[in-house]
Motif scaffolding. Sequence first.
Motif, PDB file in Angstrom:
ATOM      1  N   LEU A  77       0.845  -1.188   0.000  1.00  0.00           N
ATOM      2  CA  LEU A  77       0.000   0.000   0.000  1.00  0.00           C
ATOM      3  C   LEU A  77       0.883   1.241   0.000  1.00  0.00           C
ATOM      4  O   LEU A  77       1.800   1.344   0.803  1.00  0.00           O
ATOM      5  CB  LEU A  77      -0.916   0.005   1.222  1.00  0.00           C
ATOM      6  N   GLU A  78       0.593   2.160  -0.889  1.00  0.00           N
ATOM      7  CA  GLU A  78       1.368   3.397  -1.004  1.00  0.00           C
ATOM      8  C   GLU A  78       0.578   4.546  -0.379  1.00  0.00           C
ATOM      9  O   GLU A  78      -0.595   4.730  -0.680  1.00  0.00           O
ATOM     10  CB  GLU A  78       1.642   3.721  -2.472  1.00  0.00           C
ATOM     11  N   PHE A  79       1.234   5.306   0.488  1.00  0.00           N
ATOM     12  CA  PHE A  79       0.622   6.475   1.109  1.00  0.00           C
ATOM     13  C   PHE A  79       1.546   7.668   0.927  1.00  0.00           C
ATOM     14  O   PHE A  79       2.750   7.564   1.148  1.00  0.00           O
ATOM     15  CB  PHE A  79       0.384   6.246   2.607  1.00  0.00           C
ATOM     16  N   LYS A  80       0.986   8.810   0.519  1.00  0.00           N
ATOM     17  CA  LYS A  80       1.753  10.057   0.411  1.00  0.00           C
ATOM     18  C   LYS A  80       1.409  10.901   1.630  1.00  0.00           C
ATOM     19  O   LYS A  80       0.235  11.124   1.926  1.00  0.00           O
ATOM     20  CB  LYS A  80       1.373  10.808  -0.854  1.00  0.00           C
ATOM     21  N   SER A  94      -3.235   5.876   9.836  1.00  0.00           N
ATOM     22  CA  SER A  94      -3.892   5.062  10.854  1.00  0.00           C
ATOM     23  C   SER A  94      -4.379   3.738  10.256  1.00  0.00           C
ATOM     24  O   SER A  94      -4.375   3.541   9.037  1.00  0.00           O
ATOM     25  CB  SER A  94      -5.077   5.820  11.453  1.00  0.00           C
ATOM     26  N   THR A  95      -4.827   2.857  11.134  1.00  0.00           N
ATOM     27  CA  THR A  95      -5.358   1.574  10.673  1.00  0.00           C
ATOM     28  C   THR A  95      -6.617   1.781   9.832  1.00  0.00           C
ATOM     29  O   THR A  95      -6.879   1.008   8.921  1.00  0.00           O
ATOM     30  CB  THR A  95      -5.675   0.649  11.864  1.00  0.00           C
ATOM     31  N   LYS A  96      -7.372   2.815  10.133  1.00  0.00           N
ATOM     32  CA  LYS A  96      -8.573   3.117   9.346  1.00  0.00           C
ATOM     33  C   LYS A  96      -8.210   3.395   7.886  1.00  0.00           C
ATOM     34  O   LYS A  96      -8.880   2.918   6.965  1.00  0.00           O
ATOM     35  CB  LYS A  96      -9.305   4.311   9.944  1.00  0.00           C
ATOM     36  N   GLN A  97      -7.143   4.154   7.667  1.00  0.00           N
ATOM     37  CA  GLN A  97      -6.699   4.455   6.310  1.00  0.00           C
ATOM     38  C   GLN A  97      -6.191   3.191   5.597  1.00  0.00           C
ATOM     39  O   GLN A  97      -6.401   3.019   4.401  1.00  0.00           O
ATOM     40  CB  GLN A  97      -5.612   5.521   6.336  1.00  0.00           C
ATOM     41  N   ILE A  98      -5.542   2.315   6.351  1.00  0.00           N
ATOM     42  CA  ILE A  98      -5.054   1.059   5.774  1.00  0.00           C
ATOM     43  C   ILE A  98      -6.241   0.202   5.343  1.00  0.00           C
ATOM     44  O   ILE A  98      -6.251  -0.369   4.253  1.00  0.00           O
ATOM     45  CB  ILE A  98      -4.149   0.307   6.778  1.00  0.00           C
ATOM     46  N   VAL A  99      -7.271   0.126   6.203  1.00  0.00           N
ATOM     47  CA  VAL A  99      -8.467  -0.662   5.886  1.00  0.00           C
ATOM     48  C   VAL A  99      -9.164  -0.095   4.647  1.00  0.00           C
ATOM     49  O   VAL A  99      -9.596  -0.854   3.769  1.00  0.00           O
ATOM     50  CB  VAL A  99      -9.428  -0.711   7.094  1.00  0.00           C
ATOM     51  N   GLU A 100      -9.256   1.226   4.552  1.00  0.00           N
ATOM     52  CA  GLU A 100      -9.880   1.848   3.379  1.00  0.00           C
ATOM     53  C   GLU A 100      -9.101   1.534   2.106  1.00  0.00           C
ATOM     54  O   GLU A 100      -9.697   1.271   1.051  1.00  0.00           O
ATOM     55  CB  GLU A 100      -9.987   3.359   3.582  1.00  0.00           C
ATOM     56  N   ALA A 101      -7.777   1.551   2.191  1.00  0.00           N
ATOM     57  CA  ALA A 101      -6.946   1.229   1.023  1.00  0.00           C
ATOM     58  C   ALA A 101      -7.132  -0.238   0.624  1.00  0.00           C
ATOM     59  O   ALA A 101      -7.174  -0.569  -0.565  1.00  0.00           O
ATOM     60  CB  ALA A 101      -5.486   1.526   1.318  1.00  0.00           C
ATOM     61  N   LEU A 102      -7.244  -1.118   1.609  1.00  0.00           N
ATOM     62  CA  LEU A 102      -7.471  -2.539   1.309  1.00  0.00           C
ATOM     63  C   LEU A 102      -8.861  -2.749   0.714  1.00  0.00           C
ATOM     64  O   LEU A 102      -9.030  -3.556  -0.201  1.00  0.00           O
ATOM     65  CB  LEU A 102      -7.292  -3.390   2.567  1.00  0.00           C
ATOM     66  N   ASN A 103      -9.871  -2.033   1.250  1.00  0.00           N
ATOM     67  CA  ASN A 103     -11.225  -2.146   0.699  1.00  0.00           C
ATOM     68  C   ASN A 103     -11.265  -1.709  -0.759  1.00  0.00           C
ATOM     69  O   ASN A 103     -12.004  -2.273  -1.556  1.00  0.00           O
ATOM     70  CB  ASN A 103     -12.218  -1.327   1.527  1.00  0.00           C
ATOM     71  N   ALA A 104     -10.479  -0.703  -1.112  1.00  0.00           N
ATOM     72  CA  ALA A 104     -10.409  -0.235  -2.495  1.00  0.00           C
ATOM     73  C   ALA A 104      -9.856  -1.327  -3.410  1.00  0.00           C
ATOM     74  O   ALA A 104     -10.177  -1.364  -4.601  1.00  0.00           O
ATOM     75  CB  ALA A 104      -9.551   1.019  -2.584  1.00  0.00           C
ATOM     76  N   ILE A 141       1.998  -4.627   3.974  1.00  0.00           N
ATOM     77  CA  ILE A 141       3.176  -3.790   3.760  1.00  0.00           C
ATOM     78  C   ILE A 141       2.702  -2.397   3.360  1.00  0.00           C
ATOM     79  O   ILE A 141       1.985  -2.232   2.376  1.00  0.00           O
ATOM     80  CB  ILE A 141       4.085  -4.381   2.672  1.00  0.00           C
ATOM     81  N   CYS A 142       3.085  -1.392   4.160  1.00  0.00           N
ATOM     82  CA  CYS A 142       2.707  -0.009   3.905  1.00  0.00           C
ATOM     83  C   CYS A 142       3.970   0.797   3.618  1.00  0.00           C
ATOM     84  O   CYS A 142       4.926   0.732   4.376  1.00  0.00           O
ATOM     85  CB  CYS A 142       1.999   0.581   5.111  1.00  0.00           C
ATOM     86  N   HIS A 143       3.941   1.550   2.526  1.00  0.00           N
ATOM     87  CA  HIS A 143       5.082   2.379   2.162  1.00  0.00           C
ATOM     88  C   HIS A 143       4.655   3.831   2.226  1.00  0.00           C
ATOM     89  O   HIS A 143       3.727   4.249   1.543  1.00  0.00           O
ATOM     90  CB  HIS A 143       5.584   2.027   0.752  1.00  0.00           C
TER      91      HIS A 143
END
Length: 148
Positions: A77-80, A94-104, A141-143
């Motif tokens: 997962l890529e985050f800017k 946050s974990t909420k943002q990670i979950v949203e990225a996974l849901n996408a 894995i979050c970058h």
Amino acid sequence: MKVILKSDVKKVGKKGEVVEVSDGYARNFLINKGLAVQATNKSMEILGEQKAQESLHQQELKENALKLKEELKNITLEFKVKSGKEGRVFGSVSTKQIVEALNAKGIKVDKRKFIDNAPIASLGTTRVKVELYKDVIGEVICHLSGNE
């Protein structure tokens, strides 16, 4: 009297257990309130079938969790995030943002199941562990990359 509990009863037992209680307690409280049924041959047979179905269901859930674990290995997962000099990060992921990225990406994960649920506040790659099922732990894995 032997009864099969249909739901958890405090100081008596858990759902699906066969317990021995006094006749009056069984008839007047447990059976009357729908918390239990009398343990007969037929009801014991039904209980056995229900336990077998529950066992198959749990096995299926575990297999799905193992597949999801393998799927998560191939995803980054890529985050800017905004960052300043020397790589200082303003804000965090946050974990909420990670979950949203996974849901996408079509992957459903409960945000309460993350093991290290502290927000990610450093640039670079971070591995976040998530419990997918009992004893099945996957890694996301979050970058984080910054822009000055």
